[in-house]
Design a protein around this motif. Structure first.
Motif, PDB file in Angstrom:
ATOM      1  N   ARG A  15     -12.195   4.898  -5.089  1.00 52.50           N
ATOM      2  CA  ARG A  15     -12.739   5.926  -5.981  1.00 52.50           C
ATOM      3  C   ARG A  15     -13.291   7.113  -5.195  1.00 52.50           C
ATOM      4  O   ARG A  15     -13.058   8.269  -5.548  1.00 52.50           O
ATOM      5  CB  ARG A  15     -13.840   5.334  -6.865  1.00 52.50           C
ATOM      6  N   ARG A  16     -14.022   6.846  -4.130  1.00 57.70           N
ATOM      7  CA  ARG A  16     -14.610   7.939  -3.354  1.00 57.70           C
ATOM      8  C   ARG A  16     -13.522   8.753  -2.653  1.00 57.70           C
ATOM      9  O   ARG A  16     -13.560   9.985  -2.646  1.00 57.70           O
ATOM     10  CB  ARG A  16     -15.584   7.374  -2.315  1.00 57.70           C
ATOM     11  N   GLU A  17     -12.532   8.082  -2.086  1.00 57.97           N
ATOM     12  CA  GLU A  17     -11.480   8.794  -1.350  1.00 57.97           C
ATOM     13  C   GLU A  17     -10.619   9.650  -2.278  1.00 57.97           C
ATOM     14  O   GLU A  17     -10.083  10.678  -1.850  1.00 57.97           O
ATOM     15  CB  GLU A  17     -10.581   7.795  -0.628  1.00 57.97           C
ATOM     16  N   LEU A  18     -10.497   9.241  -3.534  1.00 50.42           N
ATOM     17  CA  LEU A  18      -9.630   9.954  -4.466  1.00 50.42           C
ATOM     18  C   LEU A  18     -10.408  10.830  -5.441  1.00 50.42           C
ATOM     19  O   LEU A  18      -9.829  11.370  -6.391  1.00 50.42           O
ATOM     20  CB  LEU A  18      -8.774   8.954  -5.254  1.00 50.42           C
ATOM     21  N   ILE A  21      -9.227  14.318  -7.476  1.00 44.78           N
ATOM     22  CA  ILE A  21      -7.770  14.454  -7.554  1.00 44.78           C
ATOM     23  C   ILE A  21      -7.320  14.222  -8.997  1.00 44.78           C
ATOM     24  O   ILE A  21      -7.741  13.264  -9.651  1.00 44.78           O
ATOM     25  CB  ILE A  21      -7.079  13.459  -6.610  1.00 44.78           C
ATOM     26  N   ASP A  22      -6.488  15.118  -9.489  1.00 45.40           N
ATOM     27  CA  ASP A  22      -5.899  14.964 -10.822  1.00 45.40           C
ATOM     28  C   ASP A  22      -4.787  13.922 -10.716  1.00 45.40           C
ATOM     29  O   ASP A  22      -3.710  14.196 -10.165  1.00 45.40           O
ATOM     30  CB  ASP A  22      -5.347  16.305 -11.303  1.00 45.40           C
ATOM     31  N   LEU A  23      -5.041  12.718 -11.231  1.00 46.44           N
ATOM     32  CA  LEU A  23      -4.083  11.629 -11.069  1.00 46.44           C
ATOM     33  C   LEU A  23      -2.794  11.889 -11.830  1.00 46.44           C
ATOM     34  O   LEU A  23      -1.720  11.465 -11.405  1.00 46.44           O
ATOM     35  CB  LEU A  23      -4.707  10.306 -11.508  1.00 46.44           C
ATOM     36  N   GLY A  24      -2.882  12.578 -12.961  1.00 46.62           N
ATOM     37  CA  GLY A  24      -1.664  12.935 -13.685  1.00 46.62           C
ATOM     38  C   GLY A  24      -0.769  13.838 -12.864  1.00 46.62           C
ATOM     39  O   GLY A  24       0.458  13.660 -12.809  1.00 46.62           O
ATOM     40  N   ALA A  48       5.658  13.115   2.100  1.00 46.32           N
ATOM     41  CA  ALA A  48       6.233  14.223   1.338  1.00 46.32           C
ATOM     42  C   ALA A  48       5.181  14.975   0.536  1.00 46.32           C
ATOM     43  O   ALA A  48       5.412  16.121   0.133  1.00 46.32           O
ATOM     44  CB  ALA A  48       7.312  13.688   0.397  1.00 46.32           C
ATOM     45  N   LEU A  49       4.027  14.344   0.326  1.00 48.29           N
ATOM     46  CA  LEU A  49       2.982  14.966  -0.492  1.00 48.29           C
ATOM     47  C   LEU A  49       1.737  15.323   0.307  1.00 48.29           C
ATOM     48  O   LEU A  49       0.786  15.878  -0.245  1.00 48.29           O
ATOM     49  CB  LEU A  49       2.584  14.013  -1.628  1.00 48.29           C
ATOM     50  N   ALA A  50       1.733  15.005   1.598  1.00 46.54           N
ATOM     51  CA  ALA A  50       0.519  15.169   2.406  1.00 46.54           C
ATOM     52  C   ALA A  50       0.056  16.618   2.479  1.00 46.54           C
ATOM     53  O   ALA A  50      -1.153  16.894   2.489  1.00 46.54           O
ATOM     54  CB  ALA A  50       0.746  14.605   3.810  1.00 46.54           C
ATOM     55  N   ALA A  51       0.990  17.551   2.534  1.00 49.26           N
ATOM     56  CA  ALA A  51       0.585  18.959   2.635  1.00 49.26           C
ATOM     57  C   ALA A  51      -0.138  19.420   1.373  1.00 49.26           C
ATOM     58  O   ALA A  51      -1.033  20.269   1.425  1.00 49.26           O
ATOM     59  CB  ALA A  51       1.810  19.826   2.892  1.00 49.26           C
ATOM     60  N   PRO A  54      -4.024  17.011   1.431  1.00 44.32           N
ATOM     61  CA  PRO A  54      -4.297  16.644   2.823  1.00 44.32           C
ATOM     62  C   PRO A  54      -5.586  15.859   3.022  1.00 44.32           C
ATOM     63  O   PRO A  54      -5.799  15.281   4.080  1.00 44.32           O
ATOM     64  CB  PRO A  54      -4.388  18.006   3.514  1.00 44.32           C
ATOM     65  N   GLY A  55      -6.453  15.817   2.033  1.00 49.95           N
ATOM     66  CA  GLY A  55      -7.771  15.230   2.222  1.00 49.95           C
ATOM     67  C   GLY A  55      -7.829  13.722   2.226  1.00 49.95           C
ATOM     68  O   GLY A  55      -8.374  13.109   3.155  1.00 49.95           O
ATOM     69  N   PRO A  56      -7.281  13.038   1.228  1.00 47.78           N
ATOM     70  CA  PRO A  56      -7.460  11.591   1.138  1.00 47.78           C
ATOM     71  C   PRO A  56      -6.743  10.844   2.258  1.00 47.78           C
ATOM     72  O   PRO A  56      -5.704  11.312   2.766  1.00 47.78           O
ATOM     73  CB  PRO A  56      -6.823  11.238  -0.220  1.00 47.78           C
ATOM     74  N   PRO A  57      -7.240   9.684   2.648  1.00 46.75           N
ATOM     75  CA  PRO A  57      -6.518   8.858   3.620  1.00 46.75           C
ATOM     76  C   PRO A  57      -5.135   8.494   3.077  1.00 46.75           C
ATOM     77  O   PRO A  57      -4.982   8.245   1.877  1.00 46.75           O
ATOM     78  CB  PRO A  57      -7.398   7.618   3.756  1.00 46.75           C
ATOM     79  N   PRO A  58      -4.123   8.464   3.925  1.00 47.79           N
ATOM     80  CA  PRO A  58      -2.769   8.130   3.452  1.00 47.79           C
ATOM     81  C   PRO A  58      -2.703   6.809   2.688  1.00 47.79           C
ATOM     82  O   PRO A  58      -1.960   6.682   1.720  1.00 47.79           O
ATOM     83  CB  PRO A  58      -1.947   8.085   4.742  1.00 47.79           C
ATOM     84  N   ARG A  59      -3.483   5.809   3.132  1.00 49.80           N
ATOM     85  CA  ARG A  59      -3.430   4.513   2.455  1.00 49.80           C
ATOM     86  C   ARG A  59      -3.901   4.620   1.008  1.00 49.80           C
ATOM     87  O   ARG A  59      -3.317   4.015   0.104  1.00 49.80           O
ATOM     88  CB  ARG A  59      -4.288   3.501   3.205  1.00 49.80           C
ATOM     89  N   ALA A  60      -4.966   5.392   0.788  1.00 51.13           N
ATOM     90  CA  ALA A  60      -5.489   5.545  -0.570  1.00 51.13           C
ATOM     91  C   ALA A  60      -4.471   6.252  -1.459  1.00 51.13           C
ATOM     92  O   ALA A  60      -4.223   5.823  -2.597  1.00 51.13           O
ATOM     93  CB  ALA A  60      -6.801   6.321  -0.532  1.00 51.13           C
ATOM     94  N   LEU A  61      -3.877   7.328  -0.949  1.00 49.49           N
ATOM     95  CA  LEU A  61      -2.855   8.034  -1.728  1.00 49.49           C
ATOM     96  C   LEU A  61      -1.664   7.128  -2.006  1.00 49.49           C
ATOM     97  O   LEU A  61      -1.151   7.068  -3.126  1.00 49.49           O
ATOM     98  CB  LEU A  61      -2.370   9.266  -0.957  1.00 49.49           C
ATOM     99  N   GLY A  62      -1.225   6.408  -0.999  1.00 51.05           N
ATOM    100  CA  GLY A  62      -0.043   5.575  -1.139  1.00 51.05           C
ATOM    101  C   GLY A  62      -0.244   4.451  -2.142  1.00 51.05           C
ATOM    102  O   GLY A  62       0.628   4.178  -2.964  1.00 51.05           O
ATOM    103  N   GLU A  63      -1.399   3.776  -2.068  1.00 50.97           N
ATOM    104  CA  GLU A  63      -1.619   2.676  -2.999  1.00 50.97           C
ATOM    105  C   GLU A  63      -1.748   3.183  -4.426  1.00 50.97           C
ATOM    106  O   GLU A  63      -1.276   2.527  -5.373  1.00 50.97           O
ATOM    107  CB  GLU A  63      -2.850   1.879  -2.576  1.00 50.97           C
ATOM    108  N   MET A  64      -2.392   4.340  -4.613  1.00 51.16           N
ATOM    109  CA  MET A  64      -2.474   4.878  -5.964  1.00 51.16           C
ATOM    110  C   MET A  64      -1.091   5.246  -6.487  1.00 51.16           C
ATOM    111  O   MET A  64      -0.741   4.961  -7.642  1.00 51.16           O
ATOM    112  CB  MET A  64      -3.399   6.096  -5.992  1.00 51.16           C
TER     113      MET A  64
END
Length: 273
Positions: A15-18, A21-24, A48-51, A54-64
């Motif tokens: 929750r804190r890392e994300l 962020i607009d999840l939709g 492909a979406l990191a740019a 750029p803020g959240p850790p890759p693991r948090a973005l990937g799992e979401m």
């Protein structure tokens, strides 16, 4: 169908890392990247979406993305017998060759009703709480209510209502339960909210930890591993001589199944205490 539940589970960890962020928007971007039908790893999708995020850790973005926002299937060789490979995902709609229909309203939801029937066929008699614990979904009481007239009901020792299909097998309580070796995360344990019917409270964490267990007389009585060609059994409590013999015999069957022509043996450790 599982969107809301899966989002909350991932947010419970990240929750804190994300935050913010607009999840939709994130989900739409992830689906756009996957729309070409090419299998991708989590790292490739996040890259492909990191740019853009750029803020959240890759693991948090990937799992979401993979676990909650983008419906995907893991492509072979994952899931093939005796085959290994990295996890690569493809849009579920690409895998199925069709888009997924949105859920119908609760009271007229044939998929929800089918889910209840399939669950009871595997795990009944069971309480509504067991069904919720197994699938993680809310909104199923309407599906249960819609088919209630076709179900049979019982009461357990605590007075809870148990549901079942009318033609389902319900063996006599004195029916012998043979020794069984279960894999990790087996639904025989995870299929219920009240897991006390199959595993003692002291050992409930074994299933969540991914331990493989042995059932003796229908209850978890040992764990098992395979190491250097040996099926090693570690009892959780005292086993009678007859039970040890039955565990060893079933262990030899498992060892033969796993052998692929190699020599496997069985080791049953001494009971603790």
């Amino acid at each position: 169908r599982h969107d809301a539940m899966l989002r909350q589970r991932v947010l419970g960890t990240y929750r804190r890392e994300l935050a913010g962020i607009d999840l939709g928007e994130l989900g739409a971007a992830g689906r756009a990247v996957m729309a070409d039908g090419e299998p991708r790893s989590m790292a490739e999708l996040v890259g492909a979406l990191a740019a853009r995020w750029p803020g959240p850790p890759p693991r948090a973005l990937g799992e979401m993305l993979i676990a909650a926002l983008v419906p995907v299937a893991q492509t072979p060789p994952r899931g093939l017998w005796r085959a290994k490979g990295g996890v690569r995902n493809v849009l579920l709609s690409s895998w199925l060759g069709r888009e997924m229909a949105p859920p119908a309203p609760d009271g007229a939801d044939p998929v929800g009703q089918a889910l209840v029937r399939r669950y009871l066929a595997a795990f009944g008699p069971a309480a509504s709480a067991d069904l919720r614990a197994w699938c993680g979904l809310g909104g199923l009481p309407a599906a249960v209510a819609a088919i209630r007239e076709e179900l049979v009901t019982f009461r357990d020792e605590r007075g809870r209502e148990l549901l079942d299909l009318p033609g389902a097998p319900r063996p006599d309580p004195d029916t012998p339960a043979p020794v069984r070796f279960l894999p990790a995360f087996d639904n025989a344990i995870l299929g219920y909210h009240d897991r006390g019917r199959i595993i003692d409270d002291a050992h409930r964490g074994l299933s969540v930890a991914g331990e493989r267990v042995v059932l003796v007389d229908g209850r978890v009585a040992a764990t098992w591993t395979v190491d250097a060609g040996t099926v090693a059994v570690a009892p959780l409590g005292r086993l009678s001589p007859a039970d040890r013999t039955a565990v060893a015999e079933e262990g030899r069957e498992l060892a033969s199944f796993l052998s692929d022509g190699e020599s496997h043996r069985v080791s049953v450790a001494a009971s603790p205490g």
